[in-house]
Each structure stands twice: as C-alpha cells, then as structure tokens.
Design a protein around this motif. Sequence first.
Motif, short mmCIF file in Angstrom:
data_model
loop_
_atom_site.label_atom_id
_atom_site.label_comp_id
_atom_site.label_asym_id
_atom_site.label_seq_id
_atom_site.Cartn_x
_atom_site.Cartn_y
_atom_site.Cartn_z
N MET A 34 0.85 -1.20 0.00
CA MET A 34 0.00 0.00 0.00
C MET A 34 0.89 1.26 0.00
O MET A 34 0.64 2.20 -0.75
CB MET A 34 -0.94 -0.03 1.21
CG MET A 34 -1.87 -1.24 1.17
SD MET A 34 -2.85 -1.47 2.68
CE MET A 34 -4.20 -0.33 2.43
N TYR A 35 1.94 1.25 0.85
CA TYR A 35 2.87 2.39 0.85
C TYR A 35 3.61 2.47 -0.49
O TYR A 35 3.86 3.56 -1.01
CB TYR A 35 3.86 2.27 2.03
CG TYR A 35 3.18 2.51 3.35
CD1 TYR A 35 3.00 3.81 3.84
CD2 TYR A 35 2.65 1.45 4.09
CE1 TYR A 35 2.33 4.02 5.04
CE2 TYR A 35 1.98 1.67 5.29
CZ TYR A 35 1.82 2.95 5.76
OH TYR A 35 1.14 3.18 6.93
N ARG A 36 3.93 1.31 -1.04
CA ARG A 36 4.61 1.30 -2.33
C ARG A 36 3.73 1.87 -3.44
O ARG A 36 4.20 2.57 -4.34
CB ARG A 36 5.04 -0.13 -2.69
CG ARG A 36 6.21 -0.63 -1.86
CD ARG A 36 6.49 -2.12 -2.07
NE ARG A 36 7.55 -2.57 -1.19
CZ ARG A 36 8.85 -2.52 -1.49
NH1 ARG A 36 9.24 -2.07 -2.68
NH2 ARG A 36 9.75 -2.92 -0.63
N MET A 37 2.42 1.56 -3.39
CA MET A 37 1.53 2.09 -4.43
C MET A 37 1.43 3.61 -4.35
O MET A 37 1.45 4.30 -5.37
CB MET A 37 0.15 1.43 -4.34
CG MET A 37 0.14 0.02 -4.91
SD MET A 37 -1.53 -0.61 -5.22
CE MET A 37 -1.85 -1.51 -3.74
N ILE A 38 1.33 4.14 -3.11
CA ILE A 38 1.29 5.60 -2.98
C ILE A 38 2.60 6.20 -3.51
O ILE A 38 2.60 7.19 -4.25
CB ILE A 38 1.08 6.03 -1.50
CG1 ILE A 38 -0.21 5.46 -0.92
CG2 ILE A 38 1.12 7.56 -1.36
CD1 ILE A 38 -1.49 5.92 -1.57
N ALA A 39 3.72 5.56 -3.16
CA ALA A 39 5.03 6.05 -3.61
C ALA A 39 5.10 6.05 -5.14
O ALA A 39 5.56 7.03 -5.76
CB ALA A 39 6.13 5.18 -3.03
N LEU A 40 4.62 4.96 -5.75
CA LEU A 40 4.66 4.86 -7.21
C LEU A 40 3.83 5.97 -7.84
O LEU A 40 4.25 6.61 -8.81
CB LEU A 40 4.13 3.48 -7.63
CG LEU A 40 4.04 3.22 -9.13
CD1 LEU A 40 5.42 3.27 -9.78
CD2 LEU A 40 3.40 1.85 -9.39
#
Length: 215
Positions: A34-40
């Motif tokens: 989930m944090y990775r998707m926001i970062a992406l």
Amino acid sequence: MIITIDGPAGTGKSTVAQRLAQVLQFEYLDTGAMYRMIALKVLSSAVSLEDSDQVANVAGATQLEFDQGAAILDGGDVTHRLREPEVSAAASVVAQNPAVREILVSQQQAIAKGCDIVCEGRDQGTIVFPHADFKFFLTAAEEIRARRRMEDLQRQGTEASFNLVLSEQRERDARDETRSIAPLQPAADAVIVDSSEMTIDEVVTHLQAIIRKSH
Ligand code: C5P
C-alpha cells in the motif's frame, strides 16, 4: 482472528505471511504494497516526495485494491512495478508522512474487519492491530537480508550489487526505525523470530506451532 507479522526488509516476511495465510486458509494483507503504491503514484506525478501536504493529497485521492494477489492502483495492475528500487526508497519516505499513515491505517483496519487475516508490515502489531491474536516480529542479520533482497531482484531480472542493496537497505531501515510516527519496533507482546539461519518453510512451521500451541 488477526495475526500480525512485522519486521524490517529482507526477513522473508512477505513470503512467510503469504504461506502462513495459505496453510491457515486466512486472507493476507501486504501493507508495504500500500505504501509502495502511494510512492509509485507520487513518483509518476509532478508532486515532490518532500511535499508532505501534496503527498497526503495524492494518498487521499488514490484507490488501492488487491485482487488475487495483484496490487491494483486506481484500477490498474501495478504489481510488477512495486519492487523497483526507486519505489522501495520512496515508499519509506511517504511512510514518514503522518497523514498518509492515517489514511492507510484506517484502510487496513477496514480490510481486516470480520476476517481471519495475516497482516504484514512494520506497525501491524503496535499501531494497527494492538489487540491481534498473535503477533510476530521477524528479524535477520542485515547482510543476510541484503543478500536475500539481491537474489529477489535478480529473480525479477534486475541486476544489483550487494553493496548497493546493503546501503539502500541501511538507509531504509534507519528511516523506518527512527521516524517519529509508528517507528519499526516489536510490540511488547510480539514473539521475536530470528530467521537468519532458517528457511522460509522452517519459519512458517515455527509460527504454526506457536499458534497451535496457544489456540
Ligand atoms: O514491507 P515493504 O518493504 O514492502 O514496505 C515498504 C516500505 O513501506 C517500508 O520501508 C516502510 O517504510 C513502509 N511500511 C510502513 N508500514 C507498514 C508497511 C510498510 O511504514 N505497515
């Protein structure tokens, strides 16, 4: 029933959590994704990672879903992009943002409601599910974690030097451990498992034995 598995990168946490969920026939939640998707999404936009208000706005206007193991960002499957080194580094930066955490924590709690679920991340046993039925904290020596991460990247076709992976991991660990909100740390009632000398299967068997014994 809620089972939390927290710990730093490269401890085999994701694979352990997935397998444990499979054998117990539980749902599985990868909160790092989930944090990775926001970062992406931030990296793909004109917003600077350092602009916390704008990053929070991005998080608030983003739809995150999981579909049979695939990570879906605003309707598109981004699973294959989430392990890119830039996304890993950016994820630990957006994870320092209190507003982003607030949004994702409440989504995680909503996803887990009424489920038997294994939730994996950094703050699952401390902040998100303080009353979880079982809490585990996986650790491993940093060189072993870096080697595992490097092998993961190689399997996905990305060549990376050991020293670079190790230094990026150190930076990321330092950000995760020292941030003021929800720093990476074991819950007081978590069982700490050092996976340095264990295979994934051994860790899963060990966790299953602990669950069986006290349930
Ligand atoms: O677990 P994973 O390596 O995919 O997580 C990516 C980043 O997301 C971590 O470095 C951490 O900064 C952040 N994270 C977090 N809280 C979680 C899960 C991940 O802060 N529950």
